[in-house]
Design a protein around this motif. Structure first.
Motif, short mmCIF file in Angstrom:
data_model
loop_
_atom_site.label_atom_id
_atom_site.label_comp_id
_atom_site.label_asym_id
_atom_site.label_seq_id
_atom_site.Cartn_x
_atom_site.Cartn_y
_atom_site.Cartn_z
N VAL A 1 38.88 95.96 72.75
CA VAL A 1 38.88 94.73 73.55
C VAL A 1 40.27 94.11 73.50
O VAL A 1 41.06 94.42 72.60
CB VAL A 1 37.81 93.73 73.05
N ASP A 2 40.57 93.26 74.44
CA ASP A 2 41.95 92.78 74.57
C ASP A 2 42.19 91.41 73.95
O ASP A 2 43.30 90.88 74.02
CB ASP A 2 42.37 92.76 76.05
N SER A 3 41.16 90.84 73.31
CA SER A 3 41.31 89.48 72.79
C SER A 3 40.40 89.28 71.59
O SER A 3 39.31 89.89 71.50
CB SER A 3 40.98 88.47 73.88
N SER A 4 40.80 88.41 70.67
CA SER A 4 39.95 88.08 69.53
C SER A 4 38.79 87.18 69.93
O SER A 4 37.93 86.88 69.09
CB SER A 4 40.77 87.40 68.44
N THR A 5 38.75 86.75 71.17
CA THR A 5 37.64 85.94 71.68
C THR A 5 36.74 86.73 72.63
O THR A 5 35.86 86.15 73.27
CB THR A 5 38.16 84.69 72.40
N ALA A 6 36.95 88.04 72.73
CA ALA A 6 36.14 88.87 73.63
C ALA A 6 34.66 88.76 73.25
O ALA A 6 34.31 88.83 72.06
CB ALA A 6 36.59 90.32 73.55
N CYS B 1 26.77 96.67 58.08
CA CYS B 1 27.67 97.62 58.73
C CYS B 1 28.65 96.88 59.64
O CYS B 1 28.26 95.96 60.37
CB CYS B 1 26.89 98.65 59.55
N ALA B 2 29.90 97.29 59.60
CA ALA B 2 30.92 96.62 60.40
C ALA B 2 30.70 96.89 61.88
O ALA B 2 30.56 98.04 62.30
CB ALA B 2 32.31 97.08 59.98
N THR B 3 30.69 95.82 62.67
CA THR B 3 30.55 95.96 64.12
C THR B 3 31.81 95.50 64.86
O THR B 3 31.89 95.64 66.07
CB THR B 3 29.34 95.16 64.63
N ALA B 4 32.78 94.95 64.13
CA ALA B 4 34.03 94.53 64.74
C ALA B 4 35.17 94.71 63.74
O ALA B 4 35.00 94.45 62.55
CB ALA B 4 33.96 93.07 65.19
N VAL B 5 36.32 95.17 64.24
CA VAL B 5 37.53 95.30 63.43
C VAL B 5 38.65 94.57 64.17
O VAL B 5 38.95 94.90 65.33
CB VAL B 5 37.93 96.77 63.21
N LEU B 6 39.23 93.57 63.53
CA LEU B 6 40.32 92.81 64.12
C LEU B 6 41.61 93.16 63.38
O LEU B 6 41.64 93.21 62.14
CB LEU B 6 40.04 91.31 64.05
N VAL B 7 42.66 93.39 64.14
CA VAL B 7 43.91 93.92 63.59
C VAL B 7 45.07 93.02 64.02
O VAL B 7 45.21 92.70 65.20
CB VAL B 7 44.17 95.35 64.11
N GLU B 8 45.90 92.64 63.05
CA GLU B 8 47.13 91.92 63.39
C GLU B 8 48.15 92.96 63.86
O GLU B 8 48.49 93.89 63.14
CB GLU B 8 47.66 91.17 62.18
#
Length: 459
Positions: A365-370, A280-287
């Motif tokens: 979250v505000d960063s891809s490293t959060a 199950c997806a726990t993170a979605v990153l968006v450009e």
């Protein structure tokens, strides 16, 4: 609930009910049965007896696996017919009835597919038997690294039992320690496999405490263990143990793809199987700006109703209220400065029938490293954040399944080249997609088998 359910050990000489037993309860706290807790001495004697037993011939193994699939689906086992078993799993574990049915079908499909699966895992240059004519001129033969395989099973859903049968297909003897939360699937599956033709010494069920569980791992040749990050850390340096821990599965949406057309796939990846599976997806990153996606995803997940686990339309998992409150408290702690779009007040939705539903949560979250992007919880909890090409692959590492919604072939190449990303799905494929014969965490055969060079004359 009718008569009490007893989960006994299934040892070398048949069922064994130990003096030490633990209660099995429903979500309401009602006692529904007991599970034996066999001592370490019983474990050691069982494993020693299994080592001395002959290997079941390959043809007999595949026939038994295929017959067991039908028994698992249709037979009355341990006094429970299929419908009674499915309802018991839902009642005891809080897994929605529909999820249990889907998981049971999946396990049966896996059993039926093993004849093909073991060949898919085998190197193309190898043969499965030294008697194959190709060994007359010299060939690689696919052989076991050991004899005895141990499994510490999880209780998330019955689907977790879709991985270890591959070891039986390869000729290993299997010692299975069931979850005390949901031992019913393990008992039913081992019973079905024995009834289908596997001898008791080829497959045992060993419910036991943590101390004796360590004995199972220590004395087996290889093992597969489910658990959290602590389990991953405990066995990280042990090459004989294959840990099955958090999946931290993710979705990446690049700017060349319109996420609005994919929102149903994204929401399904988060909520499928009640959000309990490692896929199950726990993170979605968006450009680009991730906020509109987070808002739309929250609206989709908010529509899922809170229903008792035994309701035919239930999607979300139900747990004892005190457990859900504890998860909610932990979510408050780890979310820190993340911005909630769903579940910010509470994820606890108490049911009149007992227990509470684990409601979905969506945070921005505000960063891809959060740090929140590495947090996986056992319900539909997802963190949405920004991604830029200059961030590279780093934010996507340590992922069981990555669904990449992109048309950039150079990015796809980089994702496939990253060792810590186990599976890469492209386009309109949810992270939860599965099919027998497709590796989950690699083929189990990659872990349990090796090739040996063989050439023969006159044999």
């Amino acid at each position: 609930m009718g008569s009490p359910v007893y989960i006994d050990a299934l040892g070398p000489t048949g069922p064994y009910r130990s003096r030490e037993r633990l209660p099995l309860t429903s979500l309401s706290g009602a006692r529904i049965g007991e599970i034996s807790q066999v001592p370490a001495l019983y474990v050691r004697r069982t494993l020693a007896a299994m080592r001395g037993a002959p290997v079941v011939p390959a043809a007999d193994r595949f026939a038994a696996l295929e017959k067991a699939a039908d028994l698992f689906l249709t037979a009355t086992i341990g006094g429970l017919d299929p419908e009674e078993y499915i309802r018991l799993v839902s009642t005891a574990s809080g897994v929605p009835l529909g999820v249990v049915r889907q998981s049971v079908d999946w396990v049966a499909d896996v059993l039926r597919s093993q004849r093909d699966t073991v060949e898919l895992a085998m190197p193309r240059g190898a043969v499965g038997d030294w008697r194959d004519s190709r060994t007359l001129d010299g060939s690689a033969v696919w052989t076991r690294r050991g004899d005895l395989f141990a499994v510490h099973a999880a209780g998330n859903t019955p689907a977790v039992h879709g991985l270890w049968p591959e070891a039986l297909a390869l000729g290993y003897k299997v010692a299975l320690r069931p979850s005390t939360r949901e031992p019913f699937t393990a008992y039913r599956l081992v019973s079905a496999l024995r009834e289908a033709g596997f001898p008791p010494l080829a497959l045992t069920l060993l419910p036991t405490d943590y101390a004796a569980a360590d004995v199972i791992i220590a004395e087996a040749d290889y093992a597969m263990v489910y658990g959290g990050q602590d389990v991953i850390d405990k066995y990280a340096a042990n090459p004989h143990v294959l840990p099955q821990g958090p999946g931290r599965s993710k979705i990446l949406v690049t700017a060349d793809v319109d996420w609005r057309e994919k929102i149903d796939i994204i929401a399904g990846s988060v909520s499928h199987l009640g959000g309990t599976a490692c896929t199950c997806a726990t993170a979605v990153l968006v450009e680009g700006d991730p906020e509109p996606l987070a808002r739309a995803l929250a609206e989709k997940l908010h529509e899922i109703p809170s229903l008792p686990a035994d309701h035919p339309d239930a999607i979300l998992t139900v747990q004892p209220t005190e457990s859900v409150v504890e998860v909610d408290r932990y979510l408050r702690k780890v979310s820190a400065d993340a911005r909630p779009f769903l579940g910010g007040g509470t994820i606890v939705d108490e049911l009149p029938s007992g227990g509470s539903v684990l409601r979905p949560a969506v945070h921005l979250v505000d960063s891809s490293t959060a740090p929140q992007l590495d947090v996986e919880l056992p319900f539909p909890c997802v963190w949405v954040g920004p991604w830029r090409p200059e961030d590279g692959i780093a934010p996507l590492r340590d992922t069981l399944v990555l669904t990449a919604m992109t048309t950039r072939t150079d990015l796809v190449d980089a994702l496939l080249d990253e060792p810590s990303i186990t599976n890469v799905y492209l386009g309109d494929n949810p992270t939860t997609w599965l099919r027998p014969g497709i590796p989950h965490d690699g083929y189990l055969g990659e872990f349990l088998m090796r090739t040996k060079g063989v050439i023969r004359t006159g044999v």
